[in-house]
Design a protein around this motif. Structure first.
Motif, PDB file in Angstrom:
ATOM      1  N   LEU A 427      -2.102   0.937   5.017  1.00  0.00           N
ATOM      2  CA  LEU A 427      -1.222   0.314   6.014  1.00  0.00           C
ATOM      3  C   LEU A 427      -1.518  -1.168   6.159  1.00  0.00           C
ATOM      4  O   LEU A 427      -0.603  -2.003   6.242  1.00  0.00           O
ATOM      5  CB  LEU A 427      -1.390   1.023   7.365  1.00  0.00           C
ATOM      6  CG  LEU A 427      -0.814   2.443   7.463  1.00  0.00           C
ATOM      7  CD1 LEU A 427      -1.287   3.116   8.741  1.00  0.00           C
ATOM      8  CD2 LEU A 427       0.720   2.404   7.419  1.00  0.00           C
ATOM      9  N   GLY A 430      -0.096  -3.151   3.457  1.00  0.00           N
ATOM     10  CA  GLY A 430       1.356  -3.088   3.366  1.00  0.00           C
ATOM     11  C   GLY A 430       1.852  -2.228   2.236  1.00  0.00           C
ATOM     12  O   GLY A 430       3.007  -2.339   1.807  1.00  0.00           O
ATOM     13  N   VAL A 432       2.277   1.069   2.274  1.00  0.00           N
ATOM     14  CA  VAL A 432       3.155   2.118   2.795  1.00  0.00           C
ATOM     15  C   VAL A 432       3.663   1.703   4.169  1.00  0.00           C
ATOM     16  O   VAL A 432       3.060   0.857   4.865  1.00  0.00           O
ATOM     17  CB  VAL A 432       2.405   3.475   2.906  1.00  0.00           C
ATOM     18  CG1 VAL A 432       2.032   4.005   1.533  1.00  0.00           C
ATOM     19  CG2 VAL A 432       1.175   3.353   3.788  1.00  0.00           C
ATOM     20  N   HIS A 433       4.764   2.313   4.601  1.00  0.00           N
ATOM     21  CA  HIS A 433       5.311   2.042   5.931  1.00  0.00           C
ATOM     22  C   HIS A 433       4.712   3.032   6.915  1.00  0.00           C
ATOM     23  O   HIS A 433       4.467   4.186   6.579  1.00  0.00           O
ATOM     24  CB  HIS A 433       6.841   2.162   5.909  1.00  0.00           C
ATOM     25  CG  HIS A 433       7.476   1.629   7.158  1.00  0.00           C
ATOM     26  ND1 HIS A 433       7.636   2.382   8.294  1.00  0.00           N
ATOM     27  CD2 HIS A 433       7.981   0.391   7.439  1.00  0.00           C
ATOM     28  CE1 HIS A 433       8.214   1.653   9.236  1.00  0.00           C
ATOM     29  NE2 HIS A 433       8.445   0.429   8.731  1.00  0.00           N
ATOM     30  N   VAL A 434       4.485   2.570   8.135  1.00  0.00           N
ATOM     31  CA  VAL A 434       3.835   3.407   9.136  1.00  0.00           C
ATOM     32  C   VAL A 434       4.596   4.700   9.389  1.00  0.00           C
ATOM     33  O   VAL A 434       3.991   5.759   9.616  1.00  0.00           O
ATOM     34  CB  VAL A 434       3.634   2.605  10.451  1.00  0.00           C
ATOM     35  CG1 VAL A 434       4.983   2.211  11.062  1.00  0.00           C
ATOM     36  CG2 VAL A 434       2.805   3.409  11.449  1.00  0.00           C
ATOM     37  N   ASP A 435       5.950   4.642   9.358  1.00  0.00           N
ATOM     38  CA  ASP A 435       6.732   5.850   9.616  1.00  0.00           C
ATOM     39  C   ASP A 435       6.547   6.905   8.520  1.00  0.00           C
ATOM     40  O   ASP A 435       6.663   8.097   8.773  1.00  0.00           O
ATOM     41  CB  ASP A 435       8.225   5.492   9.726  1.00  0.00           C
ATOM     42  CG  ASP A 435       8.526   4.626  10.949  1.00  0.00           C
ATOM     43  OD1 ASP A 435       7.701   4.652  11.882  1.00  0.00           O
ATOM     44  OD2 ASP A 435       9.556   3.928  10.954  1.00  0.00           O
ATOM     45  N   ALA A 436       6.240   6.427   7.302  1.00  0.00           N
ATOM     46  CA  ALA A 436       6.105   7.353   6.167  1.00  0.00           C
ATOM     47  C   ALA A 436       4.829   8.172   6.241  1.00  0.00           C
ATOM     48  O   ALA A 436       4.737   9.241   5.621  1.00  0.00           O
ATOM     49  CB  ALA A 436       6.147   6.578   4.859  1.00  0.00           C
TER      50      ALA A 436
END
Length: 517
Positions: A427, A430, A432-436
């Motif tokens: 995270l 950057g 991956v996206h936090v929602d994923a």
């Protein structure tokens, strides 16, 4: 194969065996003997033979000194009566009992024609020394009572020397030399007593010299001189080299290390001797396996089995007799320990070397060699592999199912926590996206929470576990401190003088922590 190439191959095999032994959880020395048997039968390596000269010049002084160096003199002295009873009159009694049990059976079964009491006495004397390396390593790994470990180590250190002396006296008597009980006792006292004196003098001189220098390399060299010098000097004057080395090792490890070595030097010296013991044990147990010819043992299985039973029964009688005699003293030995001391009496390289040193024309030499090799292999494999279950059966070690569950849950927690840390790094970078990863995070956090709850539900002594974890954490942090100090020195942030002072402080705390543990 050249001598040096053979040793490189032996170390390579020993390393591989160590990894496999750790993986399948068997005593390392047992695995080495099995490897030696297999490779010896396949003729893959042509190693040096385990001769008396090789054992006395290289292996025995180093192994004996290392064990004596790490033996706590105070604990040894607290058990002096039991240790000396087992190692001196006990060895004499075991020799007599083994010969008395073996000779009639050997004659009745007609192993060979003319196998008399003198041959049985020679065999009993050369097989008398115990070699409990595999057992002691198992004691330490399983957490057996420390006093039991001291008894086994102390007896073995002394009985190596006394067994050699008895063997020499008996062999001299049966090969035509003059013999009397009084003369034999006088010779025994002279060889052992003056051997002890030699070791004390050399150990004391080495210890005094360590007080005058503060250089790890010089002090390691001084202990090496004490180990091999005391052995060779005593042997040169026909005294007990083993006893001399025991005395020198105990003096250097207790008096010299505590009064003349800085914490950093003491750690360096102890690490050096631990490696020496590992290296020498690795080679000697491999060589034991290489020396044995399996087909020859199978042909003489009956004689080997009878000899093994005589040796084991003789040791059992000795152990239980000593236990009975000491019953009303402050050094009383629990009956359950007697079973462990009996079964822990493994035989090793010294017995094999003594039998190979018999004169070529000694009657029934070939049978004695076969019996000795067979008993050594049986004791290492059978007793070495079954010692762990015996300790657990007698309740002498604390490895229980709930403790294993604790270790498994703690390991799972560490793995899940490391995965969460890696997720945080993804995270942060950057990647991956936090929602994923919200669901993944919840899954891992739930697994950690479940493991914590299962640990709380285990019926373990919380204070003991807390102390163990605190000890491990403190040691880990001290090692990080050492790494940081060394890194700062290499980057030029610290001078050599400051490095030495800081390292000495950390090493002192490490030593205190190890003593506490």
């Amino acid at each position: 194969m050249h001598f040096d190439s053979a040793f490189v191959m032996l170390f390579a095999v020993a390393t591989a065996v160590a990894l496999v032994a750790r993986w399948i959880k068997v005593p390392y020395t047992v695995a080495l003997v099995v490897a030696g048997l297999v490779l010896g039968s396949a003729r893959v390596i042509d190693p040096p033979h385990l001769t008396k000269e090789l054992l006395y010049a290289v292996f025995l002084p180093g192994l004996v000194f290392e064990a004596a160096f790490h033996l706590d003199a105070q604990k040894f002295w607290q058990n002096k009566l039991a240790i000396h009873a087992l190692a001196i009159p006990g060895v004499a009694a075991a020799i007599g009992l083994t010969a008395i049990l073996l000779q009639p059976v050997a004659s009745a079964l007609h192993f060979v024609d003319g196998f008399g009491m003198r041959h049985a006495l020679v065999f009993a004397a050369l097989i008398a020394a115990t070699d409990p390396i595999a057992v002691v390593a198992l004691f330490k790994s399983l957490g057996a009572p420390k006093r039991l470990t001291v008894l086994v180590e102390g007896e073995s250190l002394l009985n190596d020397g006394t067994a050699v002396v008895f063997f020499t006296l008996i062999l001299g008597a049966v090969t035509g030399g003059s013999f009397s009980v009084g003369g034999a006792l006088l010779d025994f006292v002279r060889v052992v007593g003056f051997g002890t004196l030699v070791g004390v003098i050399i150990g004391y001189l080495a210890s005094k010299l360590t007080q005058r220098v503060d250089d790890p390399m010089i002090e390691i060299t001084l202990t090496t001189i004490a180990a091999y010098g005391s052995f060779l000097f005593a042997e040169h004057f026909h005294l007990s080299g083993v006893i001399a080395t025991v005395a020198a090792g105990m003096l250097c490890g207790n008096y010299g290390a505590r009064t003349g070595m800085s914490p950093s030097t003491r750690i360096a010296v102890e690490s050096f001797w631990e490696y020496v013991a590992f290296a020498l044990n690795s080679i000697v147990f491999l060589l034991i396996g290489f020396e044995v010819h399996v087909d020859g043992l199978l042909r003489s299985w009956q004689a080997i089995l009878i000899a093994y039973l005589a040796v084991t029964v003789g040791r059992a009688a000795l152990i239980y007799l000593v236990t009975l005699v000491l019953r009303r003293t402050k050094e009383s030995i629990p009956w359950s320990w007697s079973a462990v001391l009996t079964w822990g009496g493994l035989r090793g390289g010294l017995s094999m070397v003594l039998v190979l040193a018999l004169p070529k024309d000694f009657p029934h030499r070939e049978l004695l060699v076969t019996m000795t090799f067979g008993v050594v292999i049986l004791s290492i494999l059978l007793q070495g592999l079954s010692m762990g279950p015996l300790l657990r059966k007698l309740g002498l070690v604390g490895v229980r199912a709930d403790r294993q569950d604790y270790e498994r849950e703690r390991g799972m927690m560490r793995a899940k926590t490391a995965a969460l840390a890696a997720l945080d790094q993804l995270l942060k970078d950057g990647a991956v996206h936090v929602d994923a990863v919200t669901g993944i995070r919840a899954e891992y956090e739930g697994a950690v929470a479940d493991a914590e709850q299962r640990i709380k539900d285990l019926h373990l002594q919380a204070d003991v576990l807390r102390a163990e974890e605190e000890l491990a954490a403190r040691r880990h942090l001290l090692l990080i401190e050492k790494d940081t100090i060394v890194a700062a020195f290499h980057k030029g942030y610290l001078s050599h003088e400051v490095l030495d002072r800081l390292m000495e402080d950390v090493d002192a705390r490490l030593l205190a922590l190890d003593s506490e543990g």
